[in-house]
Design a protein around this motif. Structure first.
Motif, PDB file in Angstrom:
ATOM      1  N   ALA A  41       0.834  -1.208   0.000  1.00 12.53           N
ATOM      2  CA  ALA A  41       0.000   0.000   0.000  1.00 12.53           C
ATOM      3  C   ALA A  41       0.865   1.254   0.000  1.00 12.53           C
ATOM      4  N   LEU A  42       1.940   1.239   0.769  1.00  4.04           N
ATOM      5  CA  LEU A  42       2.839   2.398   0.805  1.00  4.04           C
ATOM      6  C   LEU A  42       3.563   2.576  -0.527  1.00  4.04           C
ATOM      7  N   HIS A  43       3.889   1.466  -1.161  1.00  5.20           N
ATOM      8  CA  HIS A  43       4.548   1.538  -2.465  1.00  5.20           C
ATOM      9  C   HIS A  43       3.622   2.168  -3.507  1.00  5.20           C
ATOM     10  N   ILE A  44       2.380   1.735  -3.531  1.00  4.49           N
ATOM     11  CA  ILE A  44       1.406   2.291  -4.474  1.00  4.49           C
ATOM     12  C   ILE A  44       1.192   3.781  -4.214  1.00  4.49           C
ATOM     13  N   ALA A  45       1.202   4.159  -2.925  1.00  7.25           N
ATOM     14  CA  ALA A  45       0.970   5.560  -2.557  1.00  7.25           C
ATOM     15  C   ALA A  45       2.211   6.431  -2.741  1.00  7.25           C
ATOM     16  N   GLY A  46       3.345   5.822  -3.055  1.00 10.48           N
ATOM     17  CA  GLY A  46       4.556   6.594  -3.308  1.00 10.48           C
ATOM     18  C   GLY A  46       5.447   6.812  -2.099  1.00 10.48           C
ATOM     19  N   PHE A  47       5.153   6.136  -0.989  1.00 14.01           N
ATOM     20  CA  PHE A  47       5.946   6.320   0.221  1.00 14.01           C
ATOM     21  C   PHE A  47       7.085   5.304   0.357  1.00 14.01           C
ATOM     22  N   GLU A 100       0.748  23.646  17.784  1.00 16.38           N
ATOM     23  CA  GLU A 100       1.736  23.214  16.796  1.00 16.38           C
ATOM     24  C   GLU A 100       1.797  21.698  16.650  1.00 16.38           C
ATOM     25  N   LEU A 101       0.926  20.997  17.342  1.00 16.36           N
ATOM     26  CA  LEU A 101       0.924  19.544  17.248  1.00 16.36           C
ATOM     27  C   LEU A 101       0.427  19.100  15.870  1.00 16.36           C
ATOM     28  N   PRO A 102       0.783  17.881  15.455  1.00 11.75           N
ATOM     29  CA  PRO A 102       0.417  17.421  14.111  1.00 11.75           C
ATOM     30  C   PRO A 102      -1.042  16.975  13.995  1.00 11.75           C
ATOM     31  N   TRP A 103      -1.448  16.662  12.793  1.00 14.96           N
ATOM     32  CA  TRP A 103      -2.710  15.991  12.538  1.00 14.96           C
ATOM     33  C   TRP A 103      -2.604  14.544  13.035  1.00 14.96           C
ATOM     34  N   LEU A 104      -3.753  13.979  13.400  1.00 12.76           N
ATOM     35  CA  LEU A 104      -3.811  12.572  13.780  1.00 12.76           C
ATOM     36  C   LEU A 104      -4.868  11.886  12.922  1.00 12.76           C
ATOM     37  N   ILE A 105      -4.461  10.810  12.243  1.00  8.31           N
ATOM     38  CA  ILE A 105      -5.367  10.032  11.393  1.00  8.31           C
ATOM     39  C   ILE A 105      -5.566   8.659  12.017  1.00  8.31           C
ATOM     40  N   ALA A 106      -6.811   8.208  12.090  1.00  5.57           N
ATOM     41  CA  ALA A 106      -7.130   6.890  12.624  1.00  5.57           C
ATOM     42  C   ALA A 106      -7.239   5.870  11.490  1.00  5.57           C
ATOM     43  N   SER A 107      -6.648   4.707  11.699  1.00  4.48           N
ATOM     44  CA  SER A 107      -6.747   3.624  10.717  1.00  4.48           C
ATOM     45  C   SER A 107      -6.862   2.287  11.440  1.00  4.48           C
ATOM     46  N   TYR A 108      -7.627   1.377  10.868  1.00  5.73           N
ATOM     47  CA  TYR A 108      -7.583   0.013  11.377  1.00  5.73           C
ATOM     48  C   TYR A 108      -6.172  -0.532  11.185  1.00  5.73           C
ATOM     49  N   HIS A 109      -5.755  -1.389  12.092  1.00  3.00           N
ATOM     50  CA  HIS A 109      -4.434  -2.001  11.999  1.00  3.00           C
ATOM     51  C   HIS A 109      -4.445  -3.061  10.894  1.00  3.00           C
ATOM     52  N   PRO A 110      -3.364  -3.146  10.097  1.00  4.60           N
ATOM     53  CA  PRO A 110      -3.320  -4.142   9.016  1.00  4.60           C
ATOM     54  C   PRO A 110      -2.962  -5.542   9.522  1.00  4.60           C
ATOM     55  N   THR A 159     -10.674 -10.823   7.499  1.00  4.08           N
ATOM     56  CA  THR A 159     -12.114 -10.747   7.757  1.00  4.08           C
ATOM     57  C   THR A 159     -12.786  -9.640   6.956  1.00  4.08           C
ATOM     58  N   GLY A 160     -11.982  -8.811   6.270  1.00  8.64           N
ATOM     59  CA  GLY A 160     -12.547  -7.733   5.471  1.00  8.64           C
ATOM     60  C   GLY A 160     -12.820  -6.467   6.242  1.00  8.64           C
ATOM     61  N   LEU A 161     -12.456  -6.437   7.538  1.00 10.11           N
ATOM     62  CA  LEU A 161     -12.619  -5.207   8.300  1.00 10.11           C
ATOM     63  C   LEU A 161     -11.772  -4.096   7.683  1.00 10.11           C
ATOM     64  N   LEU A 162     -10.592  -4.479   7.170  1.00 12.78           N
ATOM     65  CA  LEU A 162      -9.723  -3.538   6.465  1.00 12.78           C
ATOM     66  C   LEU A 162      -9.431  -4.093   5.077  1.00 12.78           C
ATOM     67  N   THR A 163      -9.877  -3.379   4.053  1.00 12.11           N
ATOM     68  CA  THR A 163      -9.628  -3.782   2.673  1.00 12.11           C
ATOM     69  C   THR A 163      -8.506  -2.934   2.084  1.00 12.11           C
ATOM     70  N   GLN A 164      -7.992  -3.353   0.939  1.00 13.38           N
ATOM     71  CA  GLN A 164      -6.952  -2.582   0.265  1.00 13.38           C
ATOM     72  C   GLN A 164      -7.440  -1.183  -0.090  1.00 13.38           C
ATOM     73  N   ALA A 165      -8.689  -1.070  -0.519  1.00 11.99           N
ATOM     74  CA  ALA A 165      -9.246   0.240  -0.875  1.00 11.99           C
ATOM     75  C   ALA A 165      -9.350   1.137   0.349  1.00 11.99           C
ATOM     76  N   MET A 166      -9.791   0.556   1.470  1.00 12.32           N
ATOM     77  CA  MET A 166      -9.888   1.340   2.708  1.00 12.32           C
ATOM     78  C   MET A 166      -8.524   1.815   3.174  1.00 12.32           C
ATOM     79  N   PHE A 167      -7.519   0.958   3.027  1.00  6.00           N
ATOM     80  CA  PHE A 167      -6.165   1.310   3.456  1.00  6.00           C
ATOM     81  C   PHE A 167      -5.581   2.374   2.532  1.00  6.00           C
ATOM     82  N   TRP A 207      -3.723   6.559   3.191  1.00  2.00           N
ATOM     83  CA  TRP A 207      -2.482   7.165   2.683  1.00  2.00           C
ATOM     84  C   TRP A 207      -2.772   8.347   1.767  1.00  2.00           C
ATOM     85  N   GLN A 208      -3.923   8.352   1.136  1.00  2.00           N
ATOM     86  CA  GLN A 208      -4.339   9.531   0.372  1.00  2.00           C
ATOM     87  C   GLN A 208      -4.567  10.713   1.312  1.00  2.00           C
ATOM     88  N   VAL A 209      -5.240  10.459   2.422  1.00  2.00           N
ATOM     89  CA  VAL A 209      -5.482  11.515   3.410  1.00  2.00           C
ATOM     90  C   VAL A 209      -4.162  12.004   3.997  1.00  2.00           C
TER      91      VAL A 209
END
Length: 231
Positions: A91-97, A193-203, A210-218, A222-224
């Motif tokens: 996922a990070l590779h696709i997103a460019g990270f 001055e603190l950063p943004w915080l983004i919540a994500s299900y753990h991979p 179980t589909g709780l976290l899909t590739q599209a959701m993940f 990284w887009q956000v």
């Protein structure tokens, strides 16, 4: 990198790798490293606390829960050699990270761009469940790492525990932070001055199988993160 800053990183990681604050975790990580899994019997397991990894000039900090017994505890690098990493790095590779989609060992050529990856707890815990006290023992390392990231704009918390502990860490550091709800892809601007915080299900394998976290959701996470880091 400035010589003084580099010395701070070296001092931090040296202290981290030698840490023995949690007897239960020390015993478990070393037992796993000695007994090994049959598939990795030729490996020289790392068997120590695992330092953070990535671009120290990066704007995005990714925080997981703890090393896997036969993943990071074996390889010595975050999310490397286990199912979570097999889901994360493509996922990070696709997103460019990341420069490549695989993460198999510390010398596999993987490089991160604009991102640093770490975790709450640095030792592999039994059943992948560190205690609250064990996490608290490790939080100072996370605070020091984040302070050494001069361009930090955004933190991605992988899992509810990481999300809640990051908030607690900043509260203990004296910041007045309201209660935020853990919702996948939710983003919150922390005060001042603190950063943004983004919540994500753990991979984790449980979440991805179980589909709780899909590739599209993940991918959305990284887009956000990418948008916020360039805001």
């Amino acid at each position: 990198m400035h010589k003084i800053v580099l010395e701070h990183w070296q001092k931090l990681n040296a202290e981290l790798v030698e840490c023995t604050r949690c007897p239960r975790l020390v015993a478990w990580r070393e037992q796993v490293a000695q007994e090994k899994r049959r598939a990795y019997h030729n490996w020289d397991y790392w068997g120590k606390p695992v330092p953070g990894f990535g671009d120290r000039q990066g704007e995005i900090l990714v925080v997981g829960l703890a090393p896997g017994a036969h993943g990071s505890n074996r390889t010595g690098r975050m999310f490397t050699g286990d199912a979570s990493g097999d889901f994360l790095y493509p996922a990070l590779h696709i997103a460019g990270f990341a420069n490549q989609p695989e993460s198999t060992s510390r010398d596999d050529g993987l490089e991160l761009r604009n991102m640093f990856i770490t975790s709450l707890c640095r030792c592999a815990p039994p059943a992948n469940k560190p205690t609250s006290e064990e996490i608290d023992n490790c939080l100072p390392f996370l605070l020091r790492e984040s302070a050494l990231l001069p361009a930090l704009k955004c933190i991605v918390a992988l899992g509810r525990v990481a999300f809640e502990r990051i908030l607690r860490l900043y509260r203990l550091d004296g910041h007045d932070i309201p209660r935020y709800k853990f919702i996948h892809t939710a983003k919150y601007k922390l005060p001042g001055e603190l950063p943004w915080l983004i919540a994500s299900y753990h991979p984790s394998r449980q979440n991805t199988q179980t589909g709780l976290l899909t590739q599209a959701m993940f991918a959305e996470v990284w887009q956000v993160a990418n948008l916020l880091s360039h805001d």
